[in-house]
Scaffold this motif. Structure first.
Motif, PDB file in Angstrom:
ATOM      1  N   PRO A  18      -2.009 -31.919  28.608  1.00  0.00           N
ATOM      2  CA  PRO A  18      -1.889 -30.755  27.717  1.00  0.00           C
ATOM      3  C   PRO A  18      -1.208 -31.094  26.409  1.00  0.00           C
ATOM      4  O   PRO A  18      -1.516 -30.512  25.374  1.00  0.00           O
ATOM      5  CB  PRO A  18      -1.065 -29.771  28.539  1.00  0.00           C
ATOM      6  CG  PRO A  18      -1.287 -30.175  29.962  1.00  0.00           C
ATOM      7  CD  PRO A  18      -1.420 -31.661  29.923  1.00  0.00           C
ATOM      8  N   ARG A  20      -1.491 -33.889  24.665  1.00  0.00           N
ATOM      9  CA  ARG A  20      -2.497 -34.476  23.771  1.00  0.00           C
ATOM     10  C   ARG A  20      -3.465 -33.416  23.289  1.00  0.00           C
ATOM     11  O   ARG A  20      -3.906 -33.410  22.145  1.00  0.00           O
ATOM     12  CB  ARG A  20      -3.230 -35.611  24.489  1.00  0.00           C
ATOM     13  CG  ARG A  20      -2.378 -36.857  24.724  1.00  0.00           C
ATOM     14  CD  ARG A  20      -3.258 -38.043  25.085  1.00  0.00           C
ATOM     15  NE  ARG A  20      -4.028 -37.770  26.297  1.00  0.00           N
ATOM     16  CZ  ARG A  20      -3.594 -38.086  27.526  1.00  0.00           C
ATOM     17  NH1 ARG A  20      -2.388 -38.621  27.690  1.00  0.00           N
ATOM     18  NH2 ARG A  20      -4.361 -37.841  28.582  1.00  0.00           N
ATOM     19  N   ALA A  21      -3.841 -32.499  24.172  1.00  0.00           N
ATOM     20  CA  ALA A  21      -4.761 -31.441  23.770  1.00  0.00           C
ATOM     21  C   ALA A  21      -4.129 -30.544  22.708  1.00  0.00           C
ATOM     22  O   ALA A  21      -4.779 -30.095  21.780  1.00  0.00           O
ATOM     23  CB  ALA A  21      -5.175 -30.624  24.999  1.00  0.00           C
ATOM     24  N   ALA A  22      -2.823 -30.272  22.881  1.00  0.00           N
ATOM     25  CA  ALA A  22      -2.152 -29.419  21.897  1.00  0.00           C
ATOM     26  C   ALA A  22      -2.080 -30.093  20.543  1.00  0.00           C
ATOM     27  O   ALA A  22      -2.155 -29.445  19.505  1.00  0.00           O
ATOM     28  CB  ALA A  22      -0.751 -29.070  22.404  1.00  0.00           C
ATOM     29  N   THR A  24      -4.278 -32.005  19.168  1.00  0.00           N
ATOM     30  CA  THR A  24      -5.578 -32.036  18.506  1.00  0.00           C
ATOM     31  C   THR A  24      -6.277 -30.684  18.536  1.00  0.00           C
ATOM     32  O   THR A  24      -7.482 -30.603  18.328  1.00  0.00           O
ATOM     33  CB  THR A  24      -6.473 -33.083  19.197  1.00  0.00           C
ATOM     34  OG1 THR A  24      -6.619 -32.720  20.584  1.00  0.00           O
ATOM     35  CG2 THR A  24      -5.872 -34.467  19.092  1.00  0.00           C
ATOM     36  N   ASN A  25      -5.537 -29.611  18.792  1.00  0.00           N
ATOM     37  CA  ASN A  25      -6.132 -28.285  18.847  1.00  0.00           C
ATOM     38  C   ASN A  25      -6.357 -27.770  17.429  1.00  0.00           C
ATOM     39  O   ASN A  25      -5.391 -27.549  16.676  1.00  0.00           O
ATOM     40  CB  ASN A  25      -5.194 -27.329  19.599  1.00  0.00           C
ATOM     41  CG  ASN A  25      -5.903 -26.020  19.927  1.00  0.00           C
ATOM     42  OD1 ASN A  25      -6.928 -25.675  19.342  1.00  0.00           O
ATOM     43  ND2 ASN A  25      -5.321 -25.289  20.883  1.00  0.00           N
ATOM     44  N   PRO A  26      -7.620 -27.546  16.997  1.00  0.00           N
ATOM     45  CA  PRO A  26      -7.878 -27.116  15.613  1.00  0.00           C
ATOM     46  C   PRO A  26      -7.361 -25.715  15.333  1.00  0.00           C
ATOM     47  O   PRO A  26      -6.984 -25.401  14.203  1.00  0.00           O
ATOM     48  CB  PRO A  26      -9.402 -27.191  15.511  1.00  0.00           C
ATOM     49  CG  PRO A  26      -9.904 -27.095  16.917  1.00  0.00           C
ATOM     50  CD  PRO A  26      -8.862 -27.741  17.765  1.00  0.00           C
ATOM     51  N   ILE A  27      -7.313 -24.866  16.376  1.00  0.00           N
ATOM     52  CA  ILE A  27      -6.844 -23.499  16.147  1.00  0.00           C
ATOM     53  C   ILE A  27      -5.363 -23.499  15.772  1.00  0.00           C
ATOM     54  O   ILE A  27      -4.928 -22.801  14.840  1.00  0.00           O
ATOM     55  CB  ILE A  27      -7.098 -22.643  17.410  1.00  0.00           C
ATOM     56  CG1 ILE A  27      -8.601 -22.554  17.676  1.00  0.00           C
ATOM     57  CG2 ILE A  27      -6.503 -21.249  17.241  1.00  0.00           C
ATOM     58  CD1 ILE A  27      -8.942 -21.777  18.933  1.00  0.00           C
ATOM     59  N   GLU A  28      -4.608 -24.313  16.495  1.00  0.00           N
ATOM     60  CA  GLU A  28      -3.183 -24.400  16.175  1.00  0.00           C
ATOM     61  C   GLU A  28      -2.949 -25.048  14.811  1.00  0.00           C
ATOM     62  O   GLU A  28      -2.008 -24.672  14.098  1.00  0.00           O
ATOM     63  CB  GLU A  28      -2.453 -25.174  17.269  1.00  0.00           C
ATOM     64  CG  GLU A  28      -2.446 -24.462  18.620  1.00  0.00           C
ATOM     65  CD  GLU A  28      -1.642 -25.213  19.668  1.00  0.00           C
ATOM     66  OE1 GLU A  28      -1.087 -26.276  19.308  1.00  0.00           O
ATOM     67  OE2 GLU A  28      -1.561 -24.751  20.815  1.00  0.00           O
ATOM     68  N   ASP A  29      -3.805 -26.037  14.472  1.00  0.00           N
ATOM     69  CA  ASP A  29      -3.674 -26.651  13.134  1.00  0.00           C
ATOM     70  C   ASP A  29      -3.922 -25.621  12.042  1.00  0.00           C
ATOM     71  O   ASP A  29      -3.187 -25.560  11.037  1.00  0.00           O
ATOM     72  CB  ASP A  29      -4.661 -27.810  13.006  1.00  0.00           C
ATOM     73  CG  ASP A  29      -4.266 -28.989  13.882  1.00  0.00           C
ATOM     74  OD1 ASP A  29      -3.086 -29.035  14.282  1.00  0.00           O
ATOM     75  OD2 ASP A  29      -5.133 -29.847  14.158  1.00  0.00           O
ATOM     76  N   GLN A  31      -3.539 -22.432  12.286  1.00  0.00           N
ATOM     77  CA  GLN A  31      -2.425 -21.486  12.293  1.00  0.00           C
ATOM     78  C   GLN A  31      -1.221 -22.059  11.551  1.00  0.00           C
ATOM     79  O   GLN A  31      -0.533 -21.353  10.793  1.00  0.00           O
ATOM     80  CB  GLN A  31      -2.045 -21.151  13.738  1.00  0.00           C
ATOM     81  CG  GLN A  31      -0.933 -20.118  13.861  1.00  0.00           C
ATOM     82  CD  GLN A  31      -1.347 -18.763  13.304  1.00  0.00           C
ATOM     83  OE1 GLN A  31      -2.493 -18.345  13.457  1.00  0.00           O
ATOM     84  NE2 GLN A  31      -0.432 -18.074  12.633  1.00  0.00           N
TER      85      GLN A  31
END
Length: 398
Positions: A18, A20-22, A24-29, A31
């Motif tokens: 999780p 690593r996923a966080a 590279t998460n485009p939604i969080e970027d 935000q």
């Protein structure tokens, strides 16, 4: 102990995934970028407002300057003047490019985040490079069309399509490489690939491109034009048409000569159209029986007749003792571009010389031979010696 390590690794793996996923998460970027932008607007709203106002003023000022320059260029006389070409370049200036330039000029004052500044810089680079390629293309094409209009060259007008394509491909390829280089892309391999591809295409179409560039060389350098008479190698002909691959010549005997442009420029070419003065040479031979006094007077007599005919006398002098004549040389110039005028002047001078020399007692020499016959004792009997008395033979007795 081995079991414990495996269990620890098994329990640790789900926790790392999780993370690593966080990252590279485009939604969080998005935000995070949004929050950063909102914070920037809240803290620099005054600088942003001033930058927007100044940017709008710069945009309208650039648009006004473009409109004034375009109006001035379009009011100039001549379809292909330098001012007209400048007007074409200004007309191709896009309003979007002016807006991007204005934004780039005021972006630093608003102190935007690094990400926004990088985006503005990237958009500015792309817009300016592409606009520069369009400007250069219009300038080059305008100069080529101006050259074609000056010489009323049909070949260049017909070739504008392929010339526009080649220039556009070359300029926008360079623009693409510049943009990629500014984006941080390693373009070394791309440039090498384009170079190898260009070499391959050039080798495959070597003959075509060679004749095409030779045609452009003829059009721009103008060693000859359509309708002019030239001497190519051993042929004298009139230029009928200059094509992209070959040139058509009409020889003085009426044959149509089709010569590739590369071969045509490889030989020495004599253009008779720009020969404003032509030199005429006469070789005049008089007999050996001409007296020395008449020989001394002959150069002045020749000069007098050339000047009487209205031509420019160059020189007249004794040349050599010929096999059956005493040879004199006469040179004079005829100032005319028209070859018919030159031939008429040469005929007029020749007839004047013949009449004057004949009236003054000069005799023109022609090839002659004298045969001498001798007796067995070596005494010359033919031509008859003065001491020899001709006797009539007596008739034989029957």
């Amino acid at each position: 102990m081995t079991f414990s390590l495996l269990a620890a690794a098994t329990t640790a793996a789900p926790k790392a995934a999780p993370a690593r996923a966080a990252a590279t998460n485009p939604i969080e970027d998005l935000q995070r970028y949004w929050d950063m932008s909102v914070a920037w607007v809240n803290t620099h709203w005054l600088q942003i407002g001033i930058a927007i106002g100044v940017g709008l003023f710069i945009y309208f000022l650039l648009s006004l300057l473009r409109r004034i320059a375009l109006k001035h260029a379009q009011s100039a006389e001549g379809d292909m003047s330098l001012t007209h070409i400048a007007g074409r370049v200004i007309h191709k200036t896009k309003s979007l490019v002016l807006a991007i330039i204005a934004i780039r000029l005021v972006a630093g004052y608003a102190q935007p985040p690094a990400v926004i500044m990088q985006i503005v810089q990237l958009v500015f680079t792309v817009a300016v490079v592409l606009q520069g390629a369009i400007w250069v293309r219009e300038i080059v094409l305008g100069l080529i069309q101006r050259r074609a209009a000056e010489g009323h060259n049909e070949t260049l007008s017909n070739a504008m399509g392929i010339i526009r394509l080649l220039i556009s491909v070359a300029l926008f390829a360079i623009a693409g490489i510049v943009i990629l280089d500014n984006m941080g892309v390693n373009v070394t391999g791309l440039v090498a690939g384009l170079g190898i591809g260009g070499i391959a295409i050039g080798l495959a179409a070597q003959g075509i491109f060679s004749d095409l560039f030779a045609s452009l060389s003829i059009i721009f350098d103008r060693p000859f034009r359509v309708g002019e008479t030239i001497k190519y190698d051993t042929s004298t002909a009139t230029v009928e048409r200059i094509g992209l691959k070959s040139t058509r010549l009409r020889s003085v005997n009426g044959e149509l000569l089709v010569i590739s442009n590369t071969n045509l420029l490889a030989k020495e070419i004599t253009n008779f159209a720009h020969l404003h003065r032509r030199r005429v040479t006469f070789m005049i031979g008089v007999i050996y029986q001409t007296t020395p006094a008449m020989l001394r007077d002959l150069p002045a007599l020749l000069e007098e007749q050339v000047k009487a005919a209205g031509q420019e006398f160059i020189r007249s002098s004794f040349v050599t003792f010929g096999p059956s004549s005493l040879d004199f040389e006469l040179l004079f110039d005829v100032f005319s571009d028209d070859y018919d005028v030159v031939t008429a002047a040469r005929t007029d001078v020749a007839i004047r010389l013949f009449e004057t020399l004949a009236g003054a007692g000069y005799e023109f020499a022609y090839p002659t031979q004298t045969t001498f016959t001798a007796a067995p004792d070596g005494t010359m009997i033919l031509p008859y010696a003065e001491s020899v008395t001709m006797k009539t033979p007596k008739p034989a007795k029957g």
